[in-house]
Design a protein around this motif. Sequence first.
Motif, PDB file in Angstrom:
ATOM      1  N   ILE A 127      37.158 -50.428  -4.785  1.00  0.00           N
ATOM      2  CA  ILE A 127      37.020 -49.309  -5.724  1.00  0.00           C
ATOM      3  C   ILE A 127      37.294 -47.985  -5.025  1.00  0.00           C
ATOM      4  CG2 ILE A 127      35.330 -48.032  -7.114  1.00  0.00           C
ATOM      5  CD1 ILE A 127      34.180 -50.811  -7.890  1.00  0.00           C
ATOM      6  N   ALA A 128      36.788 -47.821  -3.806  1.00  0.00           N
ATOM      7  CA  ALA A 128      37.034 -46.578  -3.066  1.00  0.00           C
ATOM      8  C   ALA A 128      38.523 -46.403  -2.764  1.00  0.00           C
ATOM      9  CB  ALA A 128      36.225 -46.573  -1.772  1.00  0.00           C
ATOM     10  N   ALA A 129      39.182 -47.474  -2.347  1.00  0.00           N
ATOM     11  CA  ALA A 129      40.616 -47.386  -2.049  1.00  0.00           C
ATOM     12  C   ALA A 129      41.427 -47.079  -3.303  1.00  0.00           C
ATOM     13  CB  ALA A 129      41.098 -48.692  -1.407  1.00  0.00           C
ATOM     14  N   LEU A 130      41.055 -47.688  -4.421  1.00  0.00           N
ATOM     15  CA  LEU A 130      41.770 -47.416  -5.669  1.00  0.00           C
ATOM     16  C   LEU A 130      41.548 -45.982  -6.148  1.00  0.00           C
ATOM     17  CD1 LEU A 130      41.336 -50.765  -7.617  1.00  0.00           C
ATOM     18  CD2 LEU A 130      43.372 -49.909  -6.468  1.00  0.00           C
ATOM     19  N   LEU A 131      40.351 -45.456  -5.975  1.00  0.00           N
ATOM     20  CA  LEU A 131      40.104 -44.063  -6.341  1.00  0.00           C
ATOM     21  C   LEU A 131      40.917 -43.111  -5.469  1.00  0.00           C
ATOM     22  CD1 LEU A 131      36.259 -43.989  -7.035  1.00  0.00           C
ATOM     23  CD2 LEU A 131      38.107 -43.677  -8.680  1.00  0.00           C
ATOM     24  N   VAL A 132      40.972 -43.402  -4.169  1.00  0.00           N
ATOM     25  CA  VAL A 132      41.751 -42.555  -3.258  1.00  0.00           C
ATOM     26  C   VAL A 132      43.233 -42.610  -3.621  1.00  0.00           C
ATOM     27  CG1 VAL A 132      42.532 -42.391  -0.847  1.00  0.00           C
ATOM     28  CG2 VAL A 132      40.110 -42.624  -1.354  1.00  0.00           C
ATOM     29  N   LEU A 133      43.707 -43.731  -4.105  1.00  0.00           N
ATOM     30  CA  LEU A 133      45.104 -43.858  -4.499  1.00  0.00           C
ATOM     31  C   LEU A 133      45.374 -43.276  -5.886  1.00  0.00           C
ATOM     32  CD1 LEU A 133      47.961 -45.140  -4.049  1.00  0.00           C
ATOM     33  CD2 LEU A 133      47.060 -47.138  -5.234  1.00  0.00           C
ATOM     34  N   TRP A 134      44.546 -43.623  -6.862  1.00  0.00           N
ATOM     35  CA  TRP A 134      44.843 -43.280  -8.256  1.00  0.00           C
ATOM     36  C   TRP A 134      44.639 -41.806  -8.577  1.00  0.00           C
ATOM     37  CZ3 TRP A 134      45.920 -45.958 -12.994  1.00  0.00           C
ATOM     38  CH2 TRP A 134      46.379 -47.261 -12.797  1.00  0.00           C
ATOM     39  N   ILE A 135      43.627 -41.153  -8.045  1.00  0.00           N
ATOM     40  CA  ILE A 135      43.351 -39.765  -8.435  1.00  0.00           C
ATOM     41  C   ILE A 135      44.507 -38.834  -8.082  1.00  0.00           C
ATOM     42  CG2 ILE A 135      41.851 -37.770  -8.000  1.00  0.00           C
ATOM     43  CD1 ILE A 135      39.488 -39.717  -8.113  1.00  0.00           C
ATOM     44  N   PRO A 136      45.027 -38.834  -6.836  1.00  0.00           N
ATOM     45  CA  PRO A 136      46.163 -37.941  -6.570  1.00  0.00           C
ATOM     46  C   PRO A 136      47.421 -38.306  -7.360  1.00  0.00           C
ATOM     47  CG  PRO A 136      45.227 -38.735  -4.518  1.00  0.00           C
ATOM     48  CD  PRO A 136      44.564 -39.475  -5.621  1.00  0.00           C
ATOM     49  N   VAL A 137      47.649 -39.588  -7.571  1.00  0.00           N
ATOM     50  CA  VAL A 137      48.837 -39.998  -8.327  1.00  0.00           C
ATOM     51  C   VAL A 137      48.693 -39.606  -9.791  1.00  0.00           C
ATOM     52  CG1 VAL A 137      50.224 -41.983  -9.057  1.00  0.00           C
ATOM     53  CG2 VAL A 137      49.441 -41.817  -6.704  1.00  0.00           C
ATOM     54  N   MET A 138      47.486 -39.682 -10.341  1.00  0.00           N
ATOM     55  CA  MET A 138      47.278 -39.252 -11.725  1.00  0.00           C
ATOM     56  C   MET A 138      47.481 -37.747 -11.865  1.00  0.00           C
ATOM     57  SD  MET A 138      46.548 -41.703 -13.881  1.00  0.00           S
ATOM     58  CE  MET A 138      48.064 -42.244 -13.178  1.00  0.00           C
ATOM     59  N   VAL A 139      47.053 -36.977 -10.858  1.00  0.00           N
ATOM     60  CA  VAL A 139      47.287 -35.532 -10.890  1.00  0.00           C
ATOM     61  C   VAL A 139      48.785 -35.246 -10.854  1.00  0.00           C
ATOM     62  CG1 VAL A 139      46.955 -33.388  -9.583  1.00  0.00           C
ATOM     63  CG2 VAL A 139      45.039 -34.949  -9.922  1.00  0.00           C
ATOM     64  N   LEU A 140      49.513 -35.982 -10.026  1.00  0.00           N
ATOM     65  CA  LEU A 140      50.963 -35.831  -9.964  1.00  0.00           C
ATOM     66  C   LEU A 140      51.622 -36.227 -11.287  1.00  0.00           C
ATOM     67  CD1 LEU A 140      53.563 -35.342  -8.259  1.00  0.00           C
ATOM     68  CD2 LEU A 140      53.460 -37.772  -7.685  1.00  0.00           C
ATOM     69  N   CYS A 141      51.180 -37.321 -11.879  1.00  0.00           N
ATOM     70  CA  CYS A 141      51.745 -37.766 -13.164  1.00  0.00           C
ATOM     71  C   CYS A 141      51.447 -36.763 -14.272  1.00  0.00           C
ATOM     72  CB  CYS A 141      51.207 -39.144 -13.530  1.00  0.00           C
ATOM     73  SG  CYS A 141      51.901 -40.477 -12.552  1.00  0.00           S
ATOM     74  N   ARG A 142      50.271 -36.154 -14.252  1.00  0.00           N
ATOM     75  CA  ARG A 142      49.940 -35.138 -15.242  1.00  0.00           C
ATOM     76  C   ARG A 142      50.878 -33.944 -15.103  1.00  0.00           C
ATOM     77  NH1 ARG A 142      48.001 -30.357 -14.999  1.00  0.00           N
ATOM     78  NH2 ARG A 142      47.376 -30.661 -12.863  1.00  0.00           N
ATOM     79  N   ALA A 143      51.120 -33.531 -13.870  1.00  0.00           N
ATOM     80  CA  ALA A 143      52.034 -32.405 -13.647  1.00  0.00           C
ATOM     81  C   ALA A 143      53.450 -32.759 -14.102  1.00  0.00           C
ATOM     82  CB  ALA A 143      52.030 -32.017 -12.179  1.00  0.00           C
ATOM     83  N   MET A 144      53.880 -33.988 -13.822  1.00  0.00           N
ATOM     84  CA  MET A 144      55.217 -34.397 -14.246  1.00  0.00           C
ATOM     85  C   MET A 144      55.312 -34.503 -15.765  1.00  0.00           C
ATOM     86  SD  MET A 144      56.755 -37.037 -11.430  1.00  0.00           S
ATOM     87  CE  MET A 144      55.392 -38.142 -11.292  1.00  0.00           C
ATOM     88  N   ALA A 145      54.244 -34.961 -16.436  1.00  0.00           N
ATOM     89  CA  ALA A 145      54.269 -35.070 -17.899  1.00  0.00           C
ATOM     90  C   ALA A 145      54.376 -33.691 -18.541  1.00  0.00           C
ATOM     91  CB  ALA A 145      53.018 -35.793 -18.395  1.00  0.00           C
ATOM     92  N   LEU A 146      53.650 -32.725 -18.017  1.00  0.00           N
ATOM     93  CA  LEU A 146      53.742 -31.365 -18.551  1.00  0.00           C
ATOM     94  C   LEU A 146      55.101 -30.750 -18.254  1.00  0.00           C
ATOM     95  CD1 LEU A 146      50.212 -29.960 -17.710  1.00  0.00           C
ATOM     96  CD2 LEU A 146      51.091 -30.690 -19.922  1.00  0.00           C
ATOM     97  N   SER A 147      55.606 -31.012 -17.060  1.00  0.00           N
ATOM     98  CA  SER A 147      56.906 -30.467 -16.688  1.00  0.00           C
ATOM     99  C   SER A 147      58.028 -31.116 -17.480  1.00  0.00           C
ATOM    100  CB  SER A 147      57.137 -30.659 -15.189  1.00  0.00           C
ATOM    101  OG  SER A 147      58.350 -30.098 -14.802  1.00  0.00           O
ATOM    102  N   LEU A 148      57.841 -32.361 -17.886  1.00  0.00           N
ATOM    103  CA  LEU A 148      58.848 -33.049 -18.698  1.00  0.00           C
ATOM    104  C   LEU A 148      59.064 -32.324 -20.021  1.00  0.00           C
ATOM    105  CD1 LEU A 148      60.496 -35.642 -18.303  1.00  0.00           C
ATOM    106  CD2 LEU A 148      58.766 -36.843 -19.594  1.00  0.00           C
ATOM    107  N   VAL A 149      57.977 -31.862 -20.615  1.00  0.00           N
ATOM    108  CA  VAL A 149      58.091 -31.096 -21.857  1.00  0.00           C
ATOM    109  C   VAL A 149      58.792 -29.772 -21.581  1.00  0.00           C
ATOM    110  CG1 VAL A 149      56.795 -29.985 -23.711  1.00  0.00           C
ATOM    111  CG2 VAL A 149      56.026 -32.175 -22.808  1.00  0.00           C
ATOM    112  N   ASN A 150      58.419 -29.119 -20.494  1.00  0.00           N
ATOM    113  CA  ASN A 150      59.005 -27.815 -20.163  1.00  0.00           C
ATOM    114  C   ASN A 150      60.494 -27.937 -19.875  1.00  0.00           C
ATOM    115  OD1 ASN A 150      58.668 -24.984 -19.724  1.00  0.00           O
ATOM    116  ND2 ASN A 150      58.925 -25.385 -17.546  1.00  0.00           N
ATOM    117  N   VAL A 151      60.894 -28.976 -19.174  1.00  0.00           N
ATOM    118  CA  VAL A 151      62.312 -29.143 -18.835  1.00  0.00           C
ATOM    119  C   VAL A 151      63.124 -29.481 -20.074  1.00  0.00           C
ATOM    120  CG1 VAL A 151      63.020 -31.496 -18.172  1.00  0.00           C
ATOM    121  CG2 VAL A 151      63.361 -29.677 -16.613  1.00  0.00           C
ATOM    122  N   ALA A 152      62.510 -30.168 -21.027  1.00  0.00           N
ATOM    123  CA  ALA A 152      63.226 -30.483 -22.267  1.00  0.00           C
ATOM    124  C   ALA A 152      63.461 -29.237 -23.101  1.00  0.00           C
ATOM    125  CB  ALA A 152      62.443 -31.511 -23.080  1.00  0.00           C
TER     126      ALA A 152
END
Length: 185
Positions: free
Chosen positions: A69-94
């Motif tokens: 669980i600790a390893a998955l949290l360390v992996l998933w939280i930064p990647v989710m933050v990155l995916c959130r930024a990419m999802a918002l930027s996807l709308v902006n780039v469109a």
Amino acid sequence: MDDALAKPIWSGGAAGLKYLALFVLLVVTVIQLLSVTGNIPILIYFSMPNSLSPVRNPTGEALFFALVIAALLVLWIPVMVLCRAMALSLVNVAVSGQYGLRTLREKIRFGRWPLLVALFFLIASAGATAAAIPRAQYHLSVSSVAFSAGGIVVCVALLVVVVAMSAVAYRESRVNGSVGASGAN
């Protein structure tokens, strides 16, 4: 009407390539996240010493799950933050043809966690559904087909939620100021 909205993103050019590149990066990131997530428990299990092995030591099982669980949290939280930024930027780039990552982050005035949670559930349900579909294909039963169909419905519903949340976040950032004019490319 805004000139950026009058011209479709699919007409080509630099804006279309930026959109495609960002979309492919988002998809590859999610696929790699799911792949690495499946390997983490195995890596942790085989790297544990024999004295702490869940098979030989009853407290080893709790330690194993805590480490996973600790390893998955360390992996998933930064990647989710990155995916959130990419999802918002996807709308902006469109809309504007620019990534605008820095300015989007500065302009959003509400919490970032709802979109992160929605993305987490979308990716987790996509992973569970991707694992369930081959099982339904090879072991045809009512429950496996129902679980696969239900997973597809949940994934589509969560995709609609994430797209709507990204659009609302983009709209709110546009209300606070011009995003596309000084966006970081």
